[in-house]
Design an enzyme around this catalytic site. Structure first.
Site, PDB file in Angstrom:
ATOM      1  N   ASP A   5      83.374  29.749 -32.601  1.00 40.62           N
ATOM      2  CA  ASP A   5      83.124  30.130 -33.991  1.00 40.62           C
ATOM      3  C   ASP A   5      84.312  29.750 -34.872  1.00 40.62           C
ATOM      4  O   ASP A   5      85.464  29.818 -34.434  1.00 40.62           O
ATOM      5  CB  ASP A   5      82.894  31.635 -34.103  1.00 40.62           C
ATOM      6  CG  ASP A   5      81.530  32.067 -33.620  1.00 40.62           C
ATOM      7  OD1 ASP A   5      80.641  31.208 -33.525  1.00 40.62           O
ATOM      8  OD2 ASP A   5      81.361  33.261 -33.331  1.00 40.62           O
ATOM      9  N   ARG A  50      77.783  23.276 -35.116  1.00 45.22           N
ATOM     10  CA  ARG A  50      76.984  24.212 -35.910  1.00 45.22           C
ATOM     11  C   ARG A  50      77.496  24.111 -37.340  1.00 45.22           C
ATOM     12  O   ARG A  50      78.691  24.304 -37.594  1.00 45.22           O
ATOM     13  CB  ARG A  50      77.153  25.642 -35.392  1.00 45.22           C
ATOM     14  CG  ARG A  50      76.385  26.687 -36.232  1.00 45.22           C
ATOM     15  CD  ARG A  50      76.858  28.101 -35.926  1.00 45.22           C
ATOM     16  NE  ARG A  50      76.661  28.454 -34.543  1.00 45.22           N
ATOM     17  CZ  ARG A  50      77.380  29.383 -33.900  1.00 45.22           C
ATOM     18  NH1 ARG A  50      78.368  30.011 -34.523  1.00 45.22           N
ATOM     19  NH2 ARG A  50      77.133  29.655 -32.634  1.00 45.22           N
TER      20      ARG A  50
END
Length: 304
Positions: A133, A181
């Site tokens: 992330d 992502r």
């Protein structure tokens, strides 16, 4: 004006260690249970199975960030390893997402890298993919440096690029061969490093989606914005891009009908499933992102 004040309050709360510590005692109250899949691996795995049955795949995230001791970072590493093992043993369709500040990035980059290697060794053994992330801007370059080092040995690791950062287009180019992502971004950043206007962020989001898709690399488009989703659908149709090259991603508990609709239309739809007792920072950022989320949370709280 009011929405901006609200956002600032929630973003401040998300980094408040005193509130975070108190939240662990509350449990998943204040509506958090609607967007956090439980505090244990078993609870989270139960939700993943339920989502899989609806045609949705997942990525599990053991919540936690900005740890202040090596002991905490090692405990988080062990929990992430156990999560990978649980995914492999159960046979559910899920990946893993991790935050580097949870693994000791603020203590030492080398220490954090060693913890990531431990996680990646398990991912390699169980044939699973791990997404790192992206956190606030101050950790951006360090995150990309660690990713670059990991990619020398492990191919089943990628990261997140945030469209609101001015640097995002160059980062997508630099990591064109890496599964990414792509998101708009959820932290409060200054005008020195990030777009502040929604229209500019949306335009840059579409730009980097287009850029990465055309590179031929796997692209995860993480958004709840139906207008962005519609543009992506048009883009992939125009460019004749295979549905096997990309997926949509959304957060657990948000726009569940749209999630199921996309899966029914034949798109790969992945749900980001957070769990753990260190849920407060994540929850505050969700409330900060959109004023509608506050009403959503209060509805969940008063329906208990």
């Amino acid at each position: 004006m009011l929405s901006q004040v609200s956002k600032n309050v929630f973003m401040f709360a998300s980094k408040n260690k005193t509130l975070n510590k108190a939240a662990k005692r509350w449990g998943l109250q204040l509506g958090a249970s609607q967007v956090v899949a439980g505090t244990s691996i078993d609870e989270a795995m139960g939700q993943v199975r339920r989502l899989n049955e609806q045609g949705l795949i997942c990525t599990l995230d053991h919540l936690g960030e900005f740890v202040t001791s090596r002991k905490e970072a090692i405990e988080a590493t062990v929990c992430n390893v156990k999560t990978l093992e649980a995914i492999a043993e159960s046979g559910v369709e899920s990946q893993l997402s991790v935050k580097l500040t949870q693994l000791g990035l603020d203590l030492s980059e080398q220490f954090c890298l060693e913890n990531m290697v431990t996680i990646m060794e398990t991912a390699k053994q169980t044939n699973q993919f791990v997404t790192i992330d992206m956190e606030d801007y101050s950790h951006c370059q360090m995150t990309l440096d660690i990713l670059k080092e990991l990619r020398k040995t492990y191919q089943q690791v990628g990261t997140v690029i945030q469209a609101y950062l001015y640097r995002s287009q160059q980062d997508v180019i630099d990591f064109e061969d890496v599964p990414l992502r792509l998101v708009k971004g959820a932290y409060k950043e200054s005008a020195e490093v990030a777009f502040q206007d929604k229209k500019e962020i949306d335009e840059n989001f579409i730009n980097i989606i287009n850029l990465h898709l055309l590179s031929g690399s796997y692209t995860a488009i993480a958004t709840h914005d139906h207008e962005i989703i519609a543009k992506v659908k048009s883009l992939v149709a125009e460019q004749n891009i295979s549905r096997s090259q990309f997926e949509f991603q959304m957060l657990y508990g948000f726009r569940t009908e749209l999630q199921r609709q996309l899966a029914e239309e034949g798109f790969t739809m992945r749900v980001y499933v957070p769990f753990g007792d260190d849920w407060f920072g994540y929850y505050m950022r969700r409330l900060a992102e959109r004023p509608q989320n506050v009403a959503f949370a209060l509805k969940g709280f008063f329906s208990k």
